[in-house]
Design a protein around this motif. Structure first.
Motif, PDB file in Angstrom:
ATOM      1  N   LEU A 240       0.793  -1.229   0.000  1.00 14.69           N
ATOM      2  CA  LEU A 240       0.000   0.000   0.000  1.00 14.69           C
ATOM      3  C   LEU A 240       0.824   1.277   0.000  1.00 14.69           C
ATOM      4  O   LEU A 240       0.250   2.377  -0.017  1.00 14.69           O
ATOM      5  CB  LEU A 240      -0.947   0.011   1.203  1.00 14.69           C
ATOM      6  CG  LEU A 240      -1.889  -1.187   1.344  1.00 14.69           C
ATOM      7  CD1 LEU A 240      -2.869  -0.953   2.493  1.00 14.69           C
ATOM      8  CD2 LEU A 240      -2.635  -1.471   0.053  1.00 14.69           C
ATOM      9  N   GLY A 241       2.141   1.157  -0.006  1.00 16.45           N
ATOM     10  CA  GLY A 241       3.003   2.332   0.054  1.00 16.45           C
ATOM     11  C   GLY A 241       2.714   3.398  -0.983  1.00 16.45           C
ATOM     12  O   GLY A 241       2.729   4.600  -0.661  1.00 16.45           O
ATOM     13  N   PRO A 242       2.450   3.056  -2.238  1.00 21.22           N
ATOM     14  CA  PRO A 242       2.211   4.094  -3.249  1.00 21.22           C
ATOM     15  C   PRO A 242       0.867   4.804  -3.127  1.00 21.22           C
ATOM     16  O   PRO A 242       0.650   5.830  -3.788  1.00 21.22           O
ATOM     17  CB  PRO A 242       2.278   3.313  -4.569  1.00 21.22           C
ATOM     18  CG  PRO A 242       2.988   2.052  -4.256  1.00 21.22           C
ATOM     19  CD  PRO A 242       2.613   1.727  -2.854  1.00 21.22           C
ATOM     20  N   LEU A 243      -0.059   4.274  -2.338  1.00 24.04           N
ATOM     21  CA  LEU A 243      -1.366   4.908  -2.219  1.00 24.04           C
ATOM     22  C   LEU A 243      -1.268   6.233  -1.479  1.00 24.04           C
ATOM     23  O   LEU A 243      -0.505   6.373  -0.524  1.00 24.04           O
ATOM     24  CB  LEU A 243      -2.344   3.994  -1.481  1.00 24.04           C
ATOM     25  CG  LEU A 243      -2.722   2.669  -2.134  1.00 24.04           C
ATOM     26  CD1 LEU A 243      -3.647   1.885  -1.215  1.00 24.04           C
ATOM     27  CD2 LEU A 243      -3.380   2.894  -3.489  1.00 24.04           C
ATOM     28  N   SER A 244      -2.078   7.184  -1.910  1.00 23.16           N
ATOM     29  CA  SER A 244      -2.128   8.485  -1.250  1.00 23.16           C
ATOM     30  C   SER A 244      -3.450   9.156  -1.575  1.00 23.16           C
ATOM     31  O   SER A 244      -4.260   8.632  -2.345  1.00 23.16           O
ATOM     32  CB  SER A 244      -0.971   9.372  -1.722  1.00 23.16           C
ATOM     33  OG  SER A 244      -1.202   9.827  -3.051  1.00 23.16           O
ATOM     34  N   ALA A 245      -3.640  10.342  -1.028  1.00 27.31           N
ATOM     35  CA  ALA A 245      -4.852  11.106  -1.319  1.00 27.31           C
ATOM     36  C   ALA A 245      -4.933  11.480  -2.791  1.00 27.31           C
ATOM     37  O   ALA A 245      -6.009  11.809  -3.292  1.00 27.31           O
ATOM     38  CB  ALA A 245      -4.889  12.360  -0.455  1.00 27.31           C
TER      39      ALA A 245
ATOM     40  N   ASN B  18     -10.647  -1.585   3.803  1.00 25.63           N
ATOM     41  CA  ASN B  18     -10.591  -0.438   4.713  1.00 25.63           C
ATOM     42  C   ASN B  18      -9.231   0.253   4.641  1.00 25.63           C
ATOM     43  O   ASN B  18      -9.142   1.488   4.679  1.00 25.63           O
ATOM     44  CB  ASN B  18     -10.864  -0.887   6.148  1.00 25.63           C
ATOM     45  CG  ASN B  18     -12.326  -1.220   6.389  1.00 25.63           C
ATOM     46  OD1 ASN B  18     -13.210  -0.706   5.713  1.00 25.63           O
ATOM     47  ND2 ASN B  18     -12.584  -2.090   7.360  1.00 25.63           N
ATOM     48  N   ALA B  19      -8.180  -0.541   4.547  1.00 26.80           N
ATOM     49  CA  ALA B  19      -6.833   0.036   4.485  1.00 26.80           C
ATOM     50  C   ALA B  19      -6.625   0.821   3.195  1.00 26.80           C
ATOM     51  O   ALA B  19      -5.991   1.893   3.192  1.00 26.80           O
ATOM     52  CB  ALA B  19      -5.785  -1.070   4.610  1.00 26.80           C
ATOM     53  N   VAL B  20      -7.161   0.297   2.089  1.00 27.87           N
ATOM     54  CA  VAL B  20      -7.050   1.010   0.818  1.00 27.87           C
ATOM     55  C   VAL B  20      -7.793   2.334   0.899  1.00 27.87           C
ATOM     56  O   VAL B  20      -7.272   3.386   0.497  1.00 27.87           O
ATOM     57  CB  VAL B  20      -7.599   0.143  -0.330  1.00 27.87           C
ATOM     58  CG1 VAL B  20      -7.754   0.967  -1.613  1.00 27.87           C
ATOM     59  CG2 VAL B  20      -6.694  -1.055  -0.577  1.00 27.87           C
TER      60      VAL B  20
ATOM     61  N   PRO C  81      -8.505   7.900  -0.154  1.00 27.87           N
ATOM     62  CA  PRO C  81      -9.932   8.130   0.114  1.00 27.87           C
ATOM     63  C   PRO C  81     -10.764   8.496  -1.106  1.00 27.87           C
ATOM     64  O   PRO C  81     -11.981   8.321  -1.091  1.00 27.87           O
ATOM     65  CB  PRO C  81      -9.916   9.271   1.137  1.00 27.87           C
ATOM     66  CG  PRO C  81      -8.580   9.921   0.976  1.00 27.87           C
ATOM     67  CD  PRO C  81      -7.639   8.844   0.581  1.00 27.87           C
ATOM     68  N   SER C  82     -10.134   9.009  -2.165  1.00 30.84           N
ATOM     69  CA  SER C  82     -10.900   9.444  -3.327  1.00 30.84           C
ATOM     70  C   SER C  82     -10.751   8.521  -4.529  1.00 30.84           C
ATOM     71  O   SER C  82     -11.289   8.806  -5.599  1.00 30.84           O
ATOM     72  CB  SER C  82     -10.468  10.868  -3.735  1.00 30.84           C
ATOM     73  OG  SER C  82     -10.721  11.784  -2.695  1.00 30.84           O
ATOM     74  N   ALA C  83     -10.025   7.438  -4.360  1.00 31.73           N
ATOM     75  CA  ALA C  83      -9.736   6.570  -5.498  1.00 31.73           C
ATOM     76  C   ALA C  83     -10.945   5.748  -5.923  1.00 31.73           C
ATOM     77  O   ALA C  83     -11.761   5.345  -5.089  1.00 31.73           O
ATOM     78  CB  ALA C  83      -8.584   5.633  -5.164  1.00 31.73           C
ATOM     79  N   ARG C  84     -11.033   5.494  -7.214  1.00 30.59           N
ATOM     80  CA  ARG C  84     -11.955   4.488  -7.714  1.00 30.59           C
ATOM     81  C   ARG C  84     -11.255   3.143  -7.577  1.00 30.59           C
ATOM     82  O   ARG C  84     -10.150   2.961  -8.086  1.00 30.59           O
ATOM     83  CB  ARG C  84     -12.311   4.757  -9.165  1.00 30.59           C
ATOM     84  CG  ARG C  84     -13.209   3.669  -9.740  1.00 30.59           C
ATOM     85  CD  ARG C  84     -13.999   4.146 -10.926  1.00 30.59           C
ATOM     86  NE  ARG C  84     -15.106   3.247 -11.212  1.00 30.59           N
ATOM     87  CZ  ARG C  84     -16.117   3.554 -11.998  1.00 30.59           C
ATOM     88  NH1 ARG C  84     -16.185   4.747 -12.534  1.00 30.59           N
ATOM     89  NH2 ARG C  84     -17.072   2.684 -12.214  1.00 30.59           N
ATOM     90  N   VAL C  85     -11.897   2.187  -6.902  1.00 23.32           N
ATOM     91  CA  VAL C  85     -11.279   0.888  -6.636  1.00 23.32           C
ATOM     92  C   VAL C  85     -12.041  -0.183  -7.412  1.00 23.32           C
ATOM     93  O   VAL C  85     -13.257  -0.324  -7.263  1.00 23.32           O
ATOM     94  CB  VAL C  85     -11.276   0.556  -5.133  1.00 23.32           C
ATOM     95  CG1 VAL C  85     -10.623  -0.805  -4.883  1.00 23.32           C
ATOM     96  CG2 VAL C  85     -10.537   1.650  -4.357  1.00 23.32           C
ATOM     97  N   VAL C  86     -11.307  -0.923  -8.237  1.00 24.17           N
ATOM     98  CA  VAL C  86     -11.886  -2.021  -9.006  1.00 24.17           C
ATOM     99  C   VAL C  86     -11.309  -3.331  -8.477  1.00 24.17           C
ATOM    100  O   VAL C  86     -10.101  -3.556  -8.522  1.00 24.17           O
ATOM    101  CB  VAL C  86     -11.584  -1.884 -10.507  1.00 24.17           C
ATOM    102  CG1 VAL C  86     -12.162  -3.081 -11.275  1.00 24.17           C
ATOM    103  CG2 VAL C  86     -12.145  -0.574 -11.049  1.00 24.17           C
TER     104      VAL C  86
END
Length: 269
Positions: free
Chosen positions: A99-104, A159-161, A166-171
Motif C-alpha cells: 500500500l506504500g504508493p497509495l495516497s490522497a 478499509n486500508a485502501v 480516500p478518493s480513489a476508484r477501486v476495481v
C-alpha cells in the motif's frame, strides 16, 4: 460544483470514449487518463504469473508487462503507475507490503486478492494428486473458509485502501472458472472434480463481489470473458498443470490478460 477526484476521473474516461466514438484523434482520447494516478495491488492474477516475460527486478513477485495492469497503463499513459502486486500475496501481504504508493492523490486502484487466503493452491494440488472424494471435500473446506473467515480479511484490505486513498476508484477483479465441463480433455481430473473447482471459484467470486459492493467498490467479473477459453475448451486462456513451471499452473496466459482481464477492467471503469 467541484467534482470529487473519482467523479472527475469517471467523467474524463467518458469524455475520452466520446471523442473516440465521434472521430476524435487518438491523441485527444489518450488525454482522458493522462492525469490519473493508478496503483495495481494484489496477487499473482494481477502480477501476471503465467503470462511470461517477467521483470527480473520484481523477483519472486513475477510482475510482467503482459499483465492487465501494465497493459492498461501502457495503453492509457497515466500520470503515474505503481505496480506492487505480487505472486503468492494474501490479504495480510497486501496490507503490510503493497500500500506504500497509495495516497490522497491516487485516482484508480485495481486489486485481486483472496484466492491464496482460501487455499487455492492447496485445493488444486489436492485435486490433482488425490481422490475425487478428497478433492470435493477440500473444495468444500475452502468454501467454508470463504463464508466464515475471508470476509473479515477482505474488509481489512478494503478499509486500508480507503484510508490511504480516500478518493480513489477501486476495481476489485475476480477469478475465472477453470474448466469447461464436457470439454475436450480426455484425461486428468474427473468431471465431478472440475465442477467442484468451478463451484469453488464461483463461491469465492460471490463473496468477494459482496464485500467489494459493501465498501462502495466496483467488482469486475472475469467469468464471462473467459467463457469458451477455460481449460478443456480447446482455446484455453489458462494454464493447466505445468510440470516444467508448476507455479504457472491454473493462471492466465498472456492472452488471458489481454483478452480476459484487461477488457473486464476497462468495462468496470
Amino acid at each position: 460544483m467541484k467534482l470529487s477526484r473519482a467523479a472527475a476521473f469517471t467523467t474524463s474516461l467518458l469524455l475520452g470514449a466520446a471523442l473516440t466514438l465521434t472521430g476524435g484523434t487518438a491523441a485527444q482520447a489518450d488525454t482522458s487518463a493522462a492525469a490519473v494516478d493508478y496503483v495495481a495491488l494484489g496477487d499473482s492474477y494481477s502480477s501476471g504469473v503465467g503470462a511470461g516475460s517477467y521483470d527480473s527486478s520484481s523477483g519472486n513477485c513475477k510482475r510482467t508487462p503482459r499483465a492487465f495492469p501494465a497493459l492498461w497503463a501502457a495503453a492509457n499513459s497515466p500520470a503515474s503507475f505503481a505496480f506492487t502486486a505480487c505472486s503468492g500475496a494474501r490479504t495480510a501481504d497486501v496490507t503490510s507490503g503493497q500500500l506504500g504508493p497509495l495516497s490522497a492523490a491516487t485516482d484508480l486502484v485495481s486489486l485481486t486478492v483472496g484466492g491464496n487466503d482460501a487455499g487455492f493452491a492447496d485445493v488444486m494440488t489436492t485435486c490433482v494428486l488425490q481422490s475425487e472424494a478428497t478433492c470435493v471435500s477440500r473444495v468444500n473446506e475452502a468454501k467454508r473458509f470463504v463464508d466464515t473467515t475471508l470476509p473479515g480479511r477482505l474488509d481489512s484490505v478494503y478499509n486500508a485502501v480507503r484510508a490511504k486513498a480516500p478518493s480513489a476508484r477501486v476495481v476489485v477483479l475476480g477469478y475465472p472458472r477453470f474448466y469447461k465441463i464436457g470439454g475436450s480433455c480426455l484425461a486428468g481430473l474427473t468431471e465431478n472434480e472440475r465442477r467442484a473447482i468451478n463451484s469453488g471459484a464461483d463461491h469465492l467470486n460471490a463473496a468477494t463481489a459482496k464485500r467489494a459492493a459493501d465498501h462502495g467498490y466496483t467488482f469486475a467479473d472475469v467469468t464471462p470473458a473467459f467463457t469458451g477459453h477455460e481449460i478443456c475448451s480447446g482455446a484455453s486462456w489458462l494454464h493447466s498443470v505445468n510440470w516444467l513451471n508448476i507455479g504457472e499452473s491454473y493462471h492466465p496466459t498472456a492472452a488471458g490478460h489481454s483478452g480476459g482481464y484487461l477488457p473486464a477492467f476497462r468495462s468496470a471503469l
